[in-house]
Write a protein that holds these residues in place. Structure first.
Motif, PDB file in Angstrom:
ATOM      1  N   ASN A  77       9.385  13.721 -46.605  1.00  0.00           N
ATOM      2  CA  ASN A  77       8.302  13.985 -45.801  1.00  0.00           C
ATOM      3  C   ASN A  77       7.346  12.977 -45.557  1.00  0.00           C
ATOM      4  N   ASN A  78       7.810  11.927 -45.039  1.00  0.00           N
ATOM      5  CA  ASN A  78       7.009  10.871 -44.531  1.00  0.00           C
ATOM      6  C   ASN A  78       7.447  10.632 -43.033  1.00  0.00           C
ATOM      7  N   LYS A  79       7.139   9.546 -42.459  1.00  0.00           N
ATOM      8  CA  LYS A  79       7.429   8.915 -41.261  1.00  0.00           C
ATOM      9  C   LYS A  79       7.958   7.631 -41.150  1.00  0.00           C
ATOM     10  N   LEU A  80       9.096   7.830 -42.082  1.00  0.00           N
ATOM     11  CA  LEU A  80       9.797   6.490 -42.259  1.00  0.00           C
ATOM     12  C   LEU A  80      10.940   6.191 -41.188  1.00  0.00           C
ATOM     13  N   SER A  81      11.250   5.028 -40.774  1.00  0.00           N
ATOM     14  CA  SER A  81      12.114   5.076 -39.482  1.00  0.00           C
ATOM     15  C   SER A  81      13.060   3.737 -39.910  1.00  0.00           C
ATOM     16  N   GLY A  82      14.230   3.544 -39.011  1.00  0.00           N
ATOM     17  CA  GLY A  82      15.207   2.612 -39.188  1.00  0.00           C
ATOM     18  C   GLY A  82      16.369   2.812 -40.122  1.00  0.00           C
ATOM     19  N   ALA A  83      16.997   1.842 -40.342  1.00  0.00           N
ATOM     20  CA  ALA A  83      18.187   2.084 -41.301  1.00  0.00           C
ATOM     21  C   ALA A  83      17.856   2.221 -42.879  1.00  0.00           C
ATOM     22  N   VAL A 106      18.164  10.651 -58.612  1.00  0.00           N
ATOM     23  CA  VAL A 106      17.809  11.312 -57.395  1.00  0.00           C
ATOM     24  C   VAL A 106      17.507  10.408 -56.419  1.00  0.00           C
ATOM     25  N   ILE A 107      17.978  10.328 -55.054  1.00  0.00           N
ATOM     26  CA  ILE A 107      17.481   9.711 -54.014  1.00  0.00           C
ATOM     27  C   ILE A 107      17.137  10.777 -53.029  1.00  0.00           C
ATOM     28  N   ASP A 108      16.004  10.887 -52.717  1.00  0.00           N
ATOM     29  CA  ASP A 108      15.753  12.000 -51.660  1.00  0.00           C
ATOM     30  C   ASP A 108      14.784  11.401 -50.530  1.00  0.00           C
ATOM     31  N   LEU A 109      15.391  11.189 -49.398  1.00  0.00           N
ATOM     32  CA  LEU A 109      14.953  10.564 -48.110  1.00  0.00           C
ATOM     33  C   LEU A 109      14.806  11.603 -47.085  1.00  0.00           C
ATOM     34  N   GLN A 110      14.628  12.996 -47.300  1.00  0.00           N
ATOM     35  CA  GLN A 110      14.684  14.167 -46.515  1.00  0.00           C
ATOM     36  C   GLN A 110      13.426  13.774 -45.672  1.00  0.00           C
ATOM     37  N   ILE A 111      13.592  14.476 -44.488  1.00  0.00           N
ATOM     38  CA  ILE A 111      12.392  14.471 -43.290  1.00  0.00           C
ATOM     39  C   ILE A 111      11.526  13.326 -43.100  1.00  0.00           C
ATOM     40  N   ASN A 112      12.477  12.560 -42.524  1.00  0.00           N
ATOM     41  CA  ASN A 112      11.831  11.442 -42.211  1.00  0.00           C
ATOM     42  C   ASN A 112      12.591  11.068 -40.735  1.00  0.00           C
ATOM     43  N   GLN A 113      12.453   9.739 -40.397  1.00  0.00           N
ATOM     44  CA  GLN A 113      13.019   9.420 -38.953  1.00  0.00           C
ATOM     45  C   GLN A 113      14.263   8.126 -39.153  1.00  0.00           C
ATOM     46  N   GLY A 140      17.093  16.542 -42.486  1.00  0.00           N
ATOM     47  CA  GLY A 140      15.591  16.369 -41.837  1.00  0.00           C
ATOM     48  C   GLY A 140      15.503  14.915 -41.275  1.00  0.00           C
ATOM     49  N   ASN A 141      16.452  14.382 -41.125  1.00  0.00           N
ATOM     50  CA  ASN A 141      16.531  13.112 -40.439  1.00  0.00           C
ATOM     51  C   ASN A 141      17.366  13.297 -39.220  1.00  0.00           C
ATOM     52  N   PRO A 142      16.538  13.668 -37.939  1.00  0.00           N
ATOM     53  CA  PRO A 142      17.309  13.991 -36.836  1.00  0.00           C
ATOM     54  C   PRO A 142      18.672  13.151 -36.539  1.00  0.00           C
ATOM     55  N   THR A 143      18.506  11.749 -36.243  1.00  0.00           N
ATOM     56  CA  THR A 143      19.399  10.991 -36.112  1.00  0.00           C
ATOM     57  C   THR A 143      20.862  10.835 -36.855  1.00  0.00           C
ATOM     58  N   ILE A 144      20.562  11.151 -38.149  1.00  0.00           N
ATOM     59  CA  ILE A 144      21.597  10.939 -39.219  1.00  0.00           C
ATOM     60  C   ILE A 144      22.320  12.431 -39.101  1.00  0.00           C
TER      61      ILE A 144
END
Length: 983
Positions: free
Chosen positions: A329-335, A354-361, A384-388
């Motif tokens: 739940n941030n606004k992180l982007s890129g690969a 745990v590696i939780d990267l949900q809800i970003n870009q 929650g990462n739309p592109t992925i």
């Protein structure tokens, strides 16, 4: 005349001693202290009658409950109250102002009661106060500024009360303060910048209050700070994290969760010791600092629920110890960085990563992340990462399944990670302790449980097998609540002096601090044991003193009579005089020990070999005493010297038993005894030095390189051959009675040797008719988790008792688990999984890639050895045959081209294979009597017989053609795992 003179002189000296003791008997409690205690009692409400003996006018001499006093002082023999222990007594009422009149009070412990009212300002007059424990009550009001004058105060705990108002700036006067624990109150106002002037402050725990204002940069100037925990406060809307906080040299944990903080994350590269970083649930913006190197010790990073942007820096992927990462739940982007998930911690099957990267870009990720969850115990979440995951099929891409399960936010959950299980012992009465880690430096306890038990038992001077972790639960905070059982070594329950010692360790906070486990607190101490607590630790009751007086008087008269007897009967026949002297001498000390085949060292020789028992030569410590590495013969012979502590619980019988047995047995797989010392009140055993440590060391979470399967098979076979020699070739045969992973030692070539014969017993001998009984009857002794259930219940010790214990060792070898861990018993687990055909699910992941047939055969042998019925267990001969057959059938496992060939039967002549240079013995300690039948002895399994094709054993042993290379972490004689207190 000379005879009469000396007789009268001795008698007069004895009477003077008696007179002094009678004066001492008249010691009285300081009247001011007595009046203060009476006022304190009137202010308290005692519904359960715990303080019912607070009567009379002499609290110290009358043993008032919870009162600890000093020794008598001055010519008037005045005693003073030094400690007030009213922990967990269900007391109500208030704290009387007269507490301030206890001028020599050092420890005030009124935790976990129901006190109301405020903290009296008069406590500021108690100049000697070192520890103030008021947490877990219902206190209100404000903090009195007068407490700031307590320059000796090292710990103040007022957490979990209802105290409000500001933290007084006068607290800067607490120059000895180390532990400032005030969490879970209603404190308000700003965090005082004056705290930064405290030179010894290591913990600031102020989470769950109502603090406002800004975070003062001056806090960073406290040179000893280890933990700052300010979660869930209400700081100013534009409060930021001071840049200076990124320079605190010793900081281990920075937790500022849900504090309304804004701004950016400061540069943290200079926090070289930082392990836990939690800045979640704030309003932080900007990028994650992308310095090339983040603190290398980071194990947990939580930056979730902020407004961070930019890419995830590559430096996070370089962290090898990182086990918990949530950027949700941030606004992180890129690969996603290619190296994320490649760290050592994420690649293991131990713990819960745990590696939780949900809800970003985020736009893409490394394909290795997709397989990480299937190959390890790491949980990966990308939903929650739309592109992925925008068009992903949830059935084919589980990483895209939205997850908000409690495991991903253990800090905000009260989740029992380990179910409670019964460890109550039918034959013994353990002390049950409620214990809590208040700010642990990890997110997954599974990875550190063994390390915790080692630290905890060492801090209490107990062996690790005496400490059982029954259950644990994550609570809000995050805090880790536990139930711990302490078992006595040599009896059904703790004797009063040992209980008093343990309780004092907790009451006076004598357990050393741990950077990994952080601050702790005692929640409960078995009330059944508290009933017998001797409150005046530093004093003696009138009854006890009267007994001493009478005893000394009788002793004086007896000494006088004895002297007269010797003087006036010197002319009697010499034989009678010699007999009398012999009886007196025997009562004072043991006769000199003479054992052929081993060296009798003097104390001076062993002191010289260890540089006067310098700590730099210390290998480890157990219940028996300390173990040192030493060099004999001008450094040409290295040995391990086990030195008994004064008052050690290992008796003379076990000391002589081990010497007598080891002097008669010689085998390549038995640890050899070089000599002993029974000199000037010292008892020491000198063994071969074993640089490889113990088998338990190599199966510990602290071990470096995991053992491969061929090495484990060699260790199992070598150990089995040593035990078989004891059962079949020793004359008379020997039952070891304490086989366990810590009693199997490894030399520099990883050759296994069975050690510690202090509990061993000779096998039964033929009776008058030539029949040999199948067992010997004896008191139950051994180690929980390894003891044969049949022996425990019937007290009948047989060779199959050793087979059971060895079976547990085999299970440890193949699974990497300990005999008992977190309430789970390895034998019961193995039986349960064997019954449903899932025996291979317990295999240690480090060796799971080896032949399934070989692993299953090894596992089934282990399970068969642990059958609850002795008749269904194989003999040690059959165990050795099966292990040898395994080594032949799966010779291709040995990548170095070596193999293991049969050699089950050996004779004393085989001792020629023992290396001339002594290797070593780390340490051992006597274990508790009895065990928990409900936990230790459950489940049955069919006996797995050795192969019918197994050839007969040759008369002469064939050596292993090539030994495995010694692991790098075991090359030093001070291999780090030696320091782990195990048994």
């Amino acid at each position: 005349m000379a005879r009469i003179f000396w007789s009268v002189a001795i008698f007069l000296v004895s009477m003077v001693m008696v007179a002094h003791l009678f004066v001492y008997l008249e010691a009285v409690t300081n009247p001011v202290d007595t009046l203060a205690l009476q006022a304190i009692y009137r202010a308290l409400h005692d519904p359960d009658g715990h303080l019912s003996n607070w009567r009379g006018s002499n609290p110290c001499e009358d043993n008032w409950e919870g009162i600890v006093c000093s020794e008598p002082q001055g010519t008037n023999n005045i005693t003073y109250v030094t400690e007030l222990r009213l922990f967990g007594r269900n007391l109500g009422g208030t704290l009387a102002p007269e507490l301030g009149n206890l001028t020599q009070l050092e420890y005030l412990n009124i935790m976990w009661n129901k006190l109301t009212g405020s903290i009296p300002s008069t406590l500021g007059k108690v100049d000697d106060l070192e520890i103030l424990l008021l947490n877990g009550n219902q206190l209100n009001g404000t903090l009195p500024p007068e407490l700031g004058s307590l320059t000796k105060l090292t710990r103040i705990q007022i957490d979990e009360n209802q105290i409000s108002g500001p933290i007084p700036p006068e607290f800067s006067g607490m120059t000895s303060m180390e532990h400032l624990h005030m969490n879970n109150n209603s404190l308000n106002g700003s965090l005082p910048k004056e705290l930064g002037t405290l030179p010894n402050l290591i913990h600031i725990l102020l989470d769950n209050n109502k603090l406002t204002g800004y975070l003062p940069p001056e806090i960073a100037y406290a040179p000893s700070l280890l933990i700052i925990q300010l979660d869930n406060n209400q700081f100013a809307s534009n409060a930021t994290i001071p840049a200076t906080w990124g320079t605190i040299p010793k900081l281990l944990k920075l937790s500022l969760r849900n504090c309304g903080l804004t701004g950016t994350i400061p540069d943290l590269a200079n926090l070289t010791r930082l392990e836990v970083l939690d800045l979640s649930n704030n309003k932080l913006t900007g990028i994650i600092p992308n310095r090339a190197a983040l603190p290398v010790n980071l194990t947990s990073i939580d930056l979730s629920h902020n407004q961070l942007s930019g890419q995830i820096p590559q430096s996070i992927g370089n962290l090898q110890l990182l086990e918990y990462l949530t950027l949700k739940n941030n606004k992180l982007s890129g690969a996603v960085p290619q190296n994320l998930g490649t760290g050592k911690a994420f690649q293991t099957a131990q713990g819960s990563q745990v590696i939780d990267l949900q809800i970003n870009q985020l736009t893409s990720f490394n394909a290795s992340l997709a397989t990480l969850e299937s190959k390890t115990s790491t949980k990966v979440r990308l939903a929650g990462n739309p592109t992925i995951c925008g068009n992903a099929n949830l059935l084919t891409n589980p990483l895209c399944v939205p997850s908000n399960d409690p495991f991903l936010v253990p800090y905000d959950s009260s989740v029992a990670l380990e179910p409670s299980s019964s460890n109550s012992c039918r034959a013994c009465q353990p002390i049950t302790i409620g214990y809590r880690l208040k700010s642990p430096g990890f997110s997954s306890f599974d990875r550190y449980d063994s390390q915790f038990l080692s630290w905890f038992s060492a801090g209490l001077n107990l062996t690790q097998s005496q400490v059982v972790l029954k259950d644990y639960t994550w609570e809000r905070g995050p805090r880790l609540r536990m139930t711990i059982l302490l078992f006595s070594r040599n009896g059904t329950s703790f004797q009063q002096p040992e209980f008093d010692r343990l309780y004092t360790n907790f009451s006076q906070w004598d357990l050393p601090d741990s950077a990994r486990f952080g601050p702790w607190e005692l929640l409960s101490f078995d009330p059944r044991s508290l009933a017998g607590f001797t409150s005046t630790i530093h004093g003696l009751s009138k009854g006890a003193m009267a007994g001493i007086v009478v005893g000394v008087a009788v002793f004086a008269m007896a000494v006088t009579g004895l002297v007269l007897f010797v003087f006036y009967w010197r002319r009697r026949p010499s034989a009678a005089v010699r007999a009398q002297i012999k009886r007196l001498t025997k009562a004072k000390s043991n006769p000199a020990l003479k054992v052929s085949g081993v060296i009798a060292f003097t104390f001076e020789e062993l002191s010289r070999a260890t540089s006067n028992f310098d700590d730099k030569n210390l290998l480890g410590q157990g219940g028996y005493g300390k173990v040192y590495v030493g060099d004999l013969k001008d450094g040409k012979q290295r040995v391990a010297i086990k030195r008994a502590e004064p008052g050690s619980l290992q008796g003379a019988h076990e000391f002589y038993t081990e010497i007598e047995l080891l002097s008669r047995v010689h085998h390549r797989n038995l640890c050899g005894l070089v000599g002993y010392c029974d000199d000037v009140g010292e008892q020491m055993l000198v063994y071969e030095f074993m640089p490889g440590g113990t088998l338990r060391d190599h199966l510990s979470a602290l071990a470096g390189t995991p053992l491969n399967f061929p090495t484990r098979l060699r260790i199992a076979l070598g150990s089995a051959r040593g035990i078989l020699y004891l059962h079949k070739e020793a004359n008379p045969p020997i039952f070891h009675r304490d086989i366990k992973a810590s009693n199997i030692l490894l030399d520099a070539r990883m050759v296994a040797k069975v050690a510690d014969f202090g509990l061993s017993r000779l096998a039964p001998v033929p009776d008058f008719e030539g029949a040999t009984p199948g067992h010997i009857s004896t008191l139950v002794k051994g180690t929980p988790g390894y003891m044969d259930p049949e022996y425990f219940l019937t007290h009948k010790l047989t060779d199959k008792s050793d087979v059971y214990s060895f079976g547990v060792v085999l299970l440890e070898l193949i699974t990497g688990m300990h005999a008992i861990s977190k309430g789970k018993n390895i034998v019961r687990e193995a039986h349960a999984r064997n019954e449903v055909g899932e025996i291979l699910s317990m295999i240690d992941p480090h060796i799971a890639h080896y032949s399934p047939k070989a692993l299953k055969a090894f596992m089934q042998l282990a399970v068969s050895c642990c059958s609850s019925s002795p008749d269904e267990r194989p003999t040690m001969t059959e165990v050795v045959q099966t292990l040898e057959e395994l080594s032949r059938q799966y010779a291709d496992l040995f990548s170095d081209g070596s193999s293991i060939e049969p050699s089950s039967t050996r004779t004393a002549s085989d001792s020629s294979t023992v290396p001339s240079l002594p290797n070593g013995h780390p340490y051992s300690s006597r274990e508790i009597s009895g065990a928990d039948t409900s936990e230790l002895f459950s489940g049955t399994v069919m006996h797995v017989a050795p192969s019918n094709n197994s050839p007969q054993h040759p008369e002469k042993r064939n050596e292993i053609r090539k030994q495995p290379q010694q692991p790098e972490h075991a090359q030093s004689p001070k291999y780090h795992a030696y320091r782990e207190v195990t048994t």
